[in-house]
Write an enzyme that holds these catalytic residues in place. Structure first.
Site: not given
Length: 319
Positions: A99, A124, A179, A230
């Site tokens: 990433g 993320d 997250n 999330d």
């Protein structure tokens, strides 16, 4: 709330005050994985579509939606705006080890790498501090092998090309798929959602913003359900908002980590609008926006709106 509306909500949370959100804007008639709600200084909204790689801008006047850039194959999962106006985007890429974090001009041009794929992270989410540096979550690690963590890049490391590994400081190691991130207005408290372990972490920070004092951590809340917490965000009073993925709702916490309210998305009890990913308050208001999609059904991708506990927090992108 009726028994039907509370379907799929843990018994321990059924007495928590609840509000049903209202439709605010449809991004697409197709089910797109929306993420990264973020407002710029003009008050316009930005967001991303993970799997198609689109970076969107929604002009609040006239509600005009445009695609600023498409990061094909990069799977963008979050967007934040630096105080210099650049858009910073966290990209999951292969979701294992390549990433990146990239930056671009407000119009989507001048793409540059900030954290390169060769470093092995899966960024993320991120949040800026007052010095122009940022924290980011490394979205890796199952519960039996918690390899994820929270990292910090100082503002001094930005501006001279991509940062190298020596310029990235580990703040919270050994997490299972961390997250969402939110930094308190005083910069001494960091909230982290650990998705795979279903936990909300409270992290006290020292004056250097990376050290943790003795007994400076706690888990004020443990979530329920197969899919965990999330992205998250705060308001000007320090209240915290956590989107619950595949549950079609947002949990609202006080600055002390006490669950005070929940916001339900319409028809969630029918399995609709369940992929709630990110909450964000419209600046200058107490209107909380929540993005989701109607996976498995034909409702498309939406932003819903509800009443927050407090007013929006402008954060350090405006300093």
């Amino acid at each position: 709330m009726s028994v039907k509306e509370l379907s799929g909500i843990p018994c321990s949370e059924r007495e928590v005050p609840a509000e049903v959100a209202a439709p605010w804007f449809q991004i697409s008639a197709e089910n797109k994985q929306l993420e990264g709600l973020c407002f710029d200084r003009a008050g316009d909204l930005h967001l991303v579509d993970v799997f198609e790689g689109n970076v969107y801008k929604l002009e609040m006047t006239g509600r005009k939606l445009t695609v600023l850039a498409t990061l094909t194959g990069e799977n963008p999962a979050a967007l934040k705006i630096h105080r210099d106006g650049r858009l910073f985007v966290c990209c999951l890429a292969n979701m294992r080890d390549n990433g990146s974090i990239v930056a671009m001009a407000p119009d989507g041009s001048e793409l540059e790498t900030i954290v390169g794929p060769e470093l092995g992270y899966v960024p993320d989410d991120m949040v800026f501090d007052s010095d122009g540096g940022f924290y980011f979550s490394d979205f890796t690690g199952p519960v039996f092998d918690p390899t994820g963590g929270i990292y910090h890049v100082s503002g001094d490391a930005l501006g001279a090309g991509p940062v190298d590994g020596s310029q990235i400081t580990a703040v919270v190691p050994n997490l299972a798929t961390p997250n969402g991130l939110a930094l308190s207005p005083d910069e001494h408290r960091l909230w982290v959602t650990e998705m795979a372990a279903n936990r909300l972490h409270f992290i006290q920070l020292g004056d250097d913003r990376v050290s943790i004092p003795p007994y400076g951590t706690s888990v004020p809340y443990t979530f329920s359900g197969l899919e965990g917490p999330d992205s998250c965000s705060i308001d000007a009073d320090g209240n915290l908002y956590v989107a619950m993925y595949e549950q079609g709702r947002v949990l609202c916490f006080t600055p002390e980590g006490v669950l005070a309210k929940q916001i339900l998305l319409p028809d969630r009890e029918q399995g609709r609008n369940r992929r709630s990913t990110h909450p964000m308050i419209i600046p200058g208001t107490s209107t909380l926006l929540i993005c989701t999609n109607d996976f498995g059904h034909d409702g498309g991708s939406w932003i819903f709106a509800a009443e927050a506990l407090g007013k929006g927090y402008d954060s350090y992108q405006f300093s």
